[in-house]
Design an enzyme around this catalytic site. Sequence first.
Site, PDB file in Angstrom:
ATOM      1  CE  LYS A   1      -0.153  -4.645   3.016  1.00 55.74           C
ATOM      2  NZ  LYS A   1      -0.605  -5.937   2.466  1.00 55.74           N
TER       3      LYS A   1
ATOM      4  CB  THR B   1      -0.895  -0.011   1.268  1.00 60.49           C
ATOM      5  OG1 THR B   1      -1.481   1.273   1.429  1.00 60.49           O
ATOM      6  CG2 THR B   1      -0.104  -0.329   2.530  1.00 60.49           C
ATOM      7  CG  ASP B   2      -1.148   4.996  -0.837  1.00 57.98           C
ATOM      8  OD1 ASP B   2      -1.662   4.365   0.115  1.00 57.98           O
ATOM      9  OD2 ASP B   2      -1.780   5.855  -1.496  1.00 57.98           O
TER      10      ASP B   2
HETATM   11  P1  NAD Z   1     -10.002  -6.864   2.461  1.00 60.53           P
HETATM   12  O1  NAD Z   1      -9.966  -6.625   3.924  1.00 60.53           O
HETATM   13  O2  NAD Z   1     -11.247  -6.529   1.709  1.00 60.53           O
HETATM   14  O3  NAD Z   1      -9.683  -8.400   2.162  1.00 60.53           O
HETATM   15  C1  NAD Z   1      -8.680  -9.101   2.826  1.00 60.53           C
HETATM   16  C2  NAD Z   1      -8.963 -10.585   2.654  1.00 60.53           C
HETATM   17  O4  NAD Z   1      -7.924 -11.326   3.301  1.00 60.53           O
HETATM   18  C3  NAD Z   1     -10.293 -11.040   3.261  1.00 60.53           C
HETATM   19  O5  NAD Z   1     -11.010 -11.830   2.347  1.00 60.53           O
HETATM   20  C4  NAD Z   1      -9.875 -11.864   4.468  1.00 60.53           C
HETATM   21  O6  NAD Z   1     -10.776 -12.921   4.767  1.00 60.53           O
HETATM   22  C5  NAD Z   1      -8.525 -12.393   4.003  1.00 60.53           C
HETATM   23  N1  NAD Z   1      -7.670 -12.779   5.137  1.00 60.53           N
HETATM   24  C6  NAD Z   1      -7.440 -12.055   6.261  1.00 60.53           C
HETATM   25  N2  NAD Z   1      -6.620 -12.750   7.078  1.00 60.53           N
HETATM   26  C7  NAD Z   1      -6.314 -13.922   6.442  1.00 60.53           C
HETATM   27  C8  NAD Z   1      -5.513 -15.029   6.769  1.00 60.53           C
HETATM   28  N3  NAD Z   1      -4.848 -15.093   7.932  1.00 60.53           N
HETATM   29  N4  NAD Z   1      -5.417 -16.038   5.872  1.00 60.53           N
HETATM   30  C9  NAD Z   1      -6.077 -15.998   4.700  1.00 60.53           C
HETATM   31  N5  NAD Z   1      -6.879 -14.957   4.347  1.00 60.53           N
HETATM   32  C10 NAD Z   1      -6.987 -13.938   5.209  1.00 60.53           C
HETATM   33  O7  NAD Z   1      -8.759  -6.101   1.886  1.00 60.53           O
HETATM   34  P2  NAD Z   1      -8.538  -5.438   0.437  1.00 60.53           P
HETATM   35  O8  NAD Z   1      -8.983  -4.036   0.471  1.00 60.53           O
HETATM   36  O9  NAD Z   1      -9.050  -6.365  -0.582  1.00 60.53           O
HETATM   37  O10 NAD Z   1      -6.930  -5.422   0.388  1.00 60.53           O
HETATM   38  C11 NAD Z   1      -6.201  -6.504  -0.154  1.00 60.53           C
HETATM   39  C12 NAD Z   1      -4.729  -6.201  -0.090  1.00 60.53           C
HETATM   40  O11 NAD Z   1      -4.453  -5.022  -0.829  1.00 60.53           O
HETATM   41  C13 NAD Z   1      -4.207  -5.961   1.321  1.00 60.53           C
HETATM   42  O12 NAD Z   1      -2.927  -6.551   1.417  1.00 60.53           O
HETATM   43  C14 NAD Z   1      -4.106  -4.442   1.422  1.00 60.53           C
HETATM   44  O13 NAD Z   1      -3.086  -4.069   2.309  1.00 60.53           O
HETATM   45  C15 NAD Z   1      -3.759  -4.088  -0.008  1.00 60.53           C
HETATM   46  N6  NAD Z   1      -4.181  -2.746  -0.457  1.00 60.53           N
HETATM   47  C16 NAD Z   1      -5.475  -2.341  -0.306  1.00 60.53           C
HETATM   48  C17 NAD Z   1      -5.863  -1.109  -0.813  1.00 60.53           C
HETATM   49  C18 NAD Z   1      -7.294  -0.607  -0.692  1.00 60.53           C
HETATM   50  O14 NAD Z   1      -7.565   0.528  -1.024  1.00 60.53           O
HETATM   51  N7  NAD Z   1      -8.235  -1.430  -0.263  1.00 60.53           N
HETATM   52  C19 NAD Z   1      -4.918  -0.277  -1.437  1.00 60.53           C
HETATM   53  C20 NAD Z   1      -3.595  -0.723  -1.553  1.00 60.53           C
HETATM   54  C21 NAD Z   1      -3.241  -1.969  -1.070  1.00 60.53           C
HETATM   55  O1  DAU Z   2      -4.117   4.091   0.645  1.00 59.96           O
HETATM   56  C1  DAU Z   2      -4.365   2.724   0.555  1.00 59.96           C
HETATM   57  C2  DAU Z   2      -5.183   2.278   1.742  1.00 59.96           C
HETATM   58  O2  DAU Z   2      -6.504   2.765   1.541  1.00 59.96           O
HETATM   59  C3  DAU Z   2      -5.185   0.763   1.919  1.00 59.96           C
HETATM   60  O3  DAU Z   2      -3.888   0.321   2.189  1.00 59.96           O
HETATM   61  C4  DAU Z   2      -6.126   0.364   3.063  1.00 59.96           C
HETATM   62  O4  DAU Z   2      -6.206  -1.047   3.154  1.00 59.96           O
HETATM   63  C5  DAU Z   2      -7.499   0.926   2.774  1.00 59.96           C
HETATM   64  O5  DAU Z   2      -8.363   0.634   3.857  1.00 59.96           O
HETATM   65  C6  DAU Z   2      -7.439   2.438   2.539  1.00 59.96           C
HETATM   66  O6  DAU Z   2      -7.112   3.125   3.782  1.00 59.96           O
HETATM   67  P1  DAU Z   2      -7.790   4.520   4.177  1.00 59.96           P
HETATM   68  O7  DAU Z   2      -7.700   4.693   5.629  1.00 59.96           O
HETATM   69  O8  DAU Z   2      -7.317   5.620   3.312  1.00 59.96           O
HETATM   70  O9  DAU Z   2      -9.321   4.197   3.711  1.00 59.96           O
HETATM   71  P2  DAU Z   2     -10.732   4.480   4.425  1.00 59.96           P
HETATM   72  O10 DAU Z   2     -11.780   4.145   3.424  1.00 59.96           O
HETATM   73  O11 DAU Z   2     -10.820   3.855   5.771  1.00 59.96           O
HETATM   74  O12 DAU Z   2     -10.711   6.046   4.625  1.00 59.96           O
HETATM   75  C7  DAU Z   2     -10.538   6.937   3.546  1.00 59.96           C
HETATM   76  C8  DAU Z   2     -10.509   8.350   4.114  1.00 59.96           C
HETATM   77  O13 DAU Z   2     -11.805   8.695   4.607  1.00 59.96           O
HETATM   78  C9  DAU Z   2      -9.567   8.503   5.295  1.00 59.96           C
HETATM   79  O14 DAU Z   2      -8.965   9.797   5.233  1.00 59.96           O
HETATM   80  C10 DAU Z   2     -10.480   8.412   6.512  1.00 59.96           C
HETATM   81  C11 DAU Z   2     -11.769   9.003   6.010  1.00 59.96           C
HETATM   82  N1  DAU Z   2     -13.011   8.439   6.588  1.00 59.96           N
HETATM   83  C12 DAU Z   2     -13.152   7.079   6.553  1.00 59.96           C
HETATM   84  C13 DAU Z   2     -14.291   6.501   7.061  1.00 59.96           C
HETATM   85  C14 DAU Z   2     -14.464   4.992   7.059  1.00 59.96           C
HETATM   86  C15 DAU Z   2     -13.988   9.278   7.084  1.00 59.96           C
HETATM   87  O15 DAU Z   2     -13.858  10.511   7.076  1.00 59.96           O
HETATM   88  N2  DAU Z   2     -15.129   8.703   7.577  1.00 59.96           N
HETATM   89  C16 DAU Z   2     -15.323   7.336   7.603  1.00 59.96           C
HETATM   90  O16 DAU Z   2     -16.373   6.876   8.102  1.00 59.96           O
END
Ligand code: NAD
Ligand code: DAU
Length: 371
Positions: free
Chosen positions: A164, A134-135
């Site tokens: 991470k 992640t960033d």
């Molecule tokens: P998510 O929370 O939606 O999904 C994570 C998945 O991992 C779930 O299905 C969960 O059941 C599974 N999991 C958790 N623990 C586990 C374990 N011990 N063994 C096997 N499976 C397990 O997360 P996401 O948003 O899909 O993120 C996926 C990856 O991408 C993560 O590594 C996250 O750090 C990275 N990432 C996410 C974002 C974002 O914006 N969501 C951005 C950049 C990087």
């Molecule tokens: O940047 C990549 C990351 O983006 C990933 O690595 C993470 O897994 C993913 O969860 C996400 O993290 P953020 O904390 O940026 O995402 P989130 O959706 O939780 O929040 C986005 C922004 O909105 C953050 O500045 C917090 C704010 N926020 C979030 C929630 C849930 C609110 O203001 N209100 C809310 O209820």
Amino acid sequence: MSNVLVTGAAGFIGVNFVYYWLDQHPADKVLGLDALTYAGNHNSLVEAEKNPQFKFVHGDIRDQSLIEQLLRDESIDTVVHFAAESHVDRSISGPDAFIDTNIIGTHSMLKAAREVWLEGPQGRVPHRFHHVSTDEVYGSLGPEDPAFKETTPYAPNSPYSASKAASDHLVRAYHHTYGLDVTTSNCSNNYGPYQFPEKLIPLVLINILHGRSLPIYGDGKNIRDWLYVDDHARGIDLIIKQGKLGETYNIGGHNEWTNIDIVNLICDLLDRHFTQDAELKARFPSAPAANGAQARSLITYVKDRPGHDQRYAIDATKTTQELGYQPAETFETGIQKTLQWYLDNEAWWRAVMDGSYKDWIDQQYKDRKAS
Ligand code: NAD
Ligand code: DAU
């Protein structure tokens, strides 16, 4: 032809990646592994399971012997490692699970890969371990700072980003020390179908439909760089096929938004849907637009997230120049698609919300008294 193991395959990005990969690489076999935590949803893979090239395994990345068995029995040559605890707020209220899954779990994956791919009976076999990061590991930017590059020093600020970062370092070390063929990607905030409604965009969408308040942390001026989830999958694909071993690559969308602007945008788009589709008023009678009000009226400023990073922005120049990466989706089309997906898939998010999520989110609302 490849045999690909996708960890975290039932989570938001994992599910989208599985569909992307089956579509783009129909000759490959895809094995999806997931522990089905609160964030994992087996139902999201129902279409993938109709494809004979796909198989799902319910299992934990911390179970090294299971991972070794899967790598051997399924002749896996490529791992794409998404599985993680991913929500920053949860890492603040309960960091232990993040250490267990993101650090110990990634190390267990690396140990299994080393055992099977480097030290098995045939010695070293061709392989790739792609680690999804992640960033957030780069820390927080000021308003005028240049965007994160791959060379930006790590400065993680939350238990999530610290876990991470630790996993990224382990992946790097397994390349440097043992010669494991790894690549890592650092991506900005994803949005799109199947995202768990604890994250900002689906949370806001679903709260509007219920007429529930839209919690804005702090002053709402924090900035995130949003990328449509399929563009993340395309970036990983390019890195796996063409990236240099041992290297890290940024993936991002050049799409910075303050939280309050993005929430206002979603409010206005959803209000417009209600004026264009009379059926929505009957389906969601508590939504402001069903009662002659604006969704923006639900916006509520609440106590800030502790240690809330101010701004993320990704500089993906290296990925663009070396691999030809460009996001394909514009934000206008991506956000419309996402909104439409949530309107069309009410059964999916209702099922998700019936589980442990509801108790957790209710607690969050209690904890975050309006400031
Ligand atoms: P998510 O929370 O939606 O999904 C994570 C998945 O991992 C779930 O299905 C969960 O059941 C599974 N999991 C958790 N623990 C586990 C374990 N011990 N063994 C096997 N499976 C397990 O997360 P996401 O948003 O899909 O993120 C996926 C990856 O991408 C993560 O590594 C996250 O750090 C990275 N990432 C996410 C974002 C974002 O914006 N969501 C951005 C950049 C990087
Ligand atoms: O940047 C990549 C990351 O983006 C990933 O690595 C993470 O897994 C993913 O969860 C996400 O993290 P953020 O904390 O940026 O995402 P989130 O959706 O939780 O929040 C986005 C922004 O909105 C953050 O500045 C917090 C704010 N926020 C979030 C929630 C849930 C609110 O203001 N209100 C809310 O209820």
